[in-house]
Design a protein around this motif. Structure first.
Motif, mmCIF file in Angstrom:
data_model
loop_
_atom_site.group_PDB
_atom_site.id
_atom_site.type_symbol
_atom_site.label_atom_id
_atom_site.label_comp_id
_atom_site.label_asym_id
_atom_site.label_seq_id
_atom_site.Cartn_x
_atom_site.Cartn_y
_atom_site.Cartn_z
ATOM 1 N N SER A 31 72.818 -37.871 77.422
ATOM 2 C CA SER A 31 73.371 -36.999 78.470
ATOM 3 C C SER A 31 74.146 -35.812 77.896
ATOM 4 O O SER A 31 74.752 -35.050 78.644
ATOM 5 N N GLN A 32 74.125 -35.656 76.576
ATOM 6 C CA GLN A 32 74.864 -34.559 75.959
ATOM 7 C C GLN A 32 74.238 -33.206 76.271
ATOM 8 O O GLN A 32 73.021 -33.082 76.386
ATOM 9 N N LYS A 33 75.089 -32.211 76.395
ATOM 10 C CA LYS A 33 74.663 -30.821 76.526
ATOM 11 C C LYS A 33 75.381 -30.034 75.433
ATOM 12 O O LYS A 33 76.489 -30.373 75.036
ATOM 13 N N ALA A 34 74.730 -28.986 74.940
ATOM 14 C CA ALA A 34 75.314 -28.196 73.850
ATOM 15 C C ALA A 34 76.710 -27.682 74.215
ATOM 16 O O ALA A 34 77.596 -27.638 73.355
ATOM 17 N N ASP A 35 76.917 -27.315 75.476
ATOM 18 C CA ASP A 35 78.231 -26.813 75.902
ATOM 19 C C ASP A 35 79.333 -27.859 75.767
ATOM 20 O O ASP A 35 80.507 -27.517 75.686
ATOM 21 N N ASP A 36 78.965 -29.130 75.754
ATOM 22 C CA ASP A 36 79.946 -30.205 75.671
ATOM 23 C C ASP A 36 80.299 -30.582 74.236
ATOM 24 O O ASP A 36 81.236 -31.347 74.010
ATOM 25 N N LEU A 37 79.545 -30.084 73.265
ATOM 26 C CA LEU A 37 79.764 -30.456 71.867
ATOM 27 C C LEU A 37 80.928 -29.684 71.255
ATOM 28 O O LEU A 37 81.110 -28.502 71.531
ATOM 29 N N ASN A 38 81.679 -30.372 70.386
ATOM 30 C CA ASN A 38 82.732 -29.676 69.650
ATOM 31 C C ASN A 38 82.076 -28.870 68.523
ATOM 32 O O ASN A 38 80.900 -29.072 68.220
ATOM 33 N N PRO A 39 82.787 -27.944 67.919
ATOM 34 C CA PRO A 39 82.178 -27.102 66.876
ATOM 35 C C PRO A 39 81.562 -27.878 65.713
ATOM 36 O O PRO A 39 80.534 -27.472 65.171
ATOM 37 N N LYS A 40 82.147 -29.012 65.319
ATOM 38 C CA LYS A 40 81.573 -29.805 64.234
ATOM 39 C C LYS A 40 80.219 -30.378 64.658
ATOM 40 O O LYS A 40 79.252 -30.337 63.905
ATOM 41 N N ALA A 41 80.155 -30.906 65.881
ATOM 42 C CA ALA A 41 78.897 -31.458 66.394
ATOM 43 C C ALA A 41 77.863 -30.355 66.608
ATOM 44 O O ALA A 41 76.668 -30.574 66.416
ATOM 45 N N LEU A 42 78.310 -29.160 66.976
ATOM 46 C CA LEU A 42 77.381 -28.028 67.132
ATOM 47 C C LEU A 42 76.708 -27.695 65.805
ATOM 48 O O LEU A 42 75.534 -27.332 65.771
ATOM 49 N N MET A 43 77.443 -27.837 64.715
ATOM 50 C CA MET A 43 76.863 -27.583 63.397
ATOM 51 C C MET A 43 75.769 -28.610 63.090
ATOM 52 O O MET A 43 74.703 -28.264 62.575
ATOM 53 N N LEU A 44 75.992 -29.852 63.451
ATOM 54 C CA LEU A 44 74.987 -30.896 63.263
ATOM 55 C C LEU A 44 73.773 -30.633 64.159
ATOM 56 O O LEU A 44 72.630 -30.817 63.738
ATOM 57 N N TYR A 45 74.034 -30.195 65.376
ATOM 58 C CA TYR A 45 72.957 -29.849 66.312
ATOM 59 C C TYR A 45 72.104 -28.709 65.750
ATOM 60 O O TYR A 45 70.871 -28.757 65.786
ATOM 61 N N ALA A 46 72.759 -27.704 65.182
ATOM 62 C CA ALA A 46 72.031 -26.581 64.590
ATOM 63 C C ALA A 46 71.133 -27.058 63.453
ATOM 64 O O ALA A 46 69.986 -26.610 63.321
ATOM 65 N N ALA A 47 71.620 -27.978 62.637
ATOM 66 C CA ALA A 47 70.820 -28.509 61.530
ATOM 67 C C ALA A 47 69.619 -29.290 62.047
ATOM 68 O O ALA A 47 68.497 -29.133 61.554
ATOM 69 N N ALA A 48 69.821 -30.114 63.057
ATOM 70 C CA ALA A 48 68.721 -30.906 63.619
ATOM 71 C C ALA A 48 67.663 -30.004 64.249
ATOM 72 O O ALA A 48 66.463 -30.194 64.042
ATOM 73 N N LYS A 49 68.101 -29.011 64.983
ATOM 74 C CA LYS A 49 67.153 -28.111 65.644
ATOM 75 C C LYS A 49 66.416 -27.258 64.613
ATOM 76 O O LYS A 49 65.202 -27.049 64.715
ATOM 77 N N CYS A 50 67.109 -26.772 63.603
ATOM 78 C CA CYS A 50 66.473 -25.983 62.542
ATOM 79 C C CYS A 50 65.402 -26.808 61.838
ATOM 80 O O CYS A 50 64.289 -26.336 61.612
ATOM 81 N N ALA A 51 65.732 -28.046 61.501
ATOM 82 C CA ALA A 51 64.757 -28.921 60.841
ATOM 83 C C ALA A 51 63.549 -29.145 61.746
ATOM 84 O O ALA A 51 62.401 -29.096 61.295
ATOM 85 N N GLY A 52 63.795 -29.362 63.026
ATOM 86 C CA GLY A 52 62.698 -29.576 63.966
ATOM 87 C C GLY A 52 61.791 -28.367 64.089
ATOM 88 O O GLY A 52 60.558 -28.499 64.061
ATOM 89 N N LEU A 53 62.382 -27.203 64.219
ATOM 90 C CA LEU A 53 61.581 -25.980 64.335
ATOM 91 C C LEU A 53 60.806 -25.705 63.048
ATOM 92 O O LEU A 53 59.664 -25.244 63.091
#
Length: 136
Positions: free
Chosen positions: A21-43
């Motif tokens: 149920s997570q949304k990017a707007d709900d993530l703290n800056p540290k978690a956003l960095m992890l999200y960016a890494a996961a999305k970059c790897a996926g793309l």
């Protein structure tokens, strides 16, 4: 120590979205960095497989980071990262190509994963399964 974890999954439309149920707007800056890494790897892996004309049935990428503080704070720093790739492909022949694309993404082509390596050690796990049935 505190562990932050973000997981993205490939949708039927070929986009990556946060799992649960997570949304990017709900993530703290540290978690956003992890999200960016996961999305970059996926793309990155998606682009490599598109060139090879291989499509995935499913792909889930989790990036976990261990912080040096019990709670997330502005001064918290990551001490280590772990990236988990779970892919499902259609045929046994695709398994090797997908495994290779994931390894190259992790080790060479994903710039955000490379950036994480400058912060702390990055471990990874790759799991690729095929849905093709093997006849006896």
């Amino acid at each position: 120590m505190n562990t932050q974890k973000v997981t993205v999954g490939l949708t039927r439309s070929g986009k990556f979205r946060l799992e649960g149920s997570q949304k990017a707007d709900d993530l703290n800056p540290k978690a956003l960095m992890l999200y960016a890494a996961a999305k970059c790897a996926g793309l990155t892996v998606q682009a490599m497989l598109r060139k090879a004309k291989i499509s995935l049935k499913a792909l889930e990428i989790s990036v976990e980071g261990v912080l040096d503080t019990p709670d997330v704070q502005a001064g918290s720093r990551f001490r280590s990262f772990n990236v988990s790739y779970n892919a499902q492909c259609k045929t046994l022949d695709d398994q090797n190509a997908v495994s290779r694309a994931l390894a190259l993404t992790q080790d060479k082509y994903c710039g955000t994963i490379a950036m994480l390596r400058t912060i702390a050690p990055v471990a990874h796990e790759i799991s690729v399964v095929s849905t093709e049935s093997v006849s006896a």
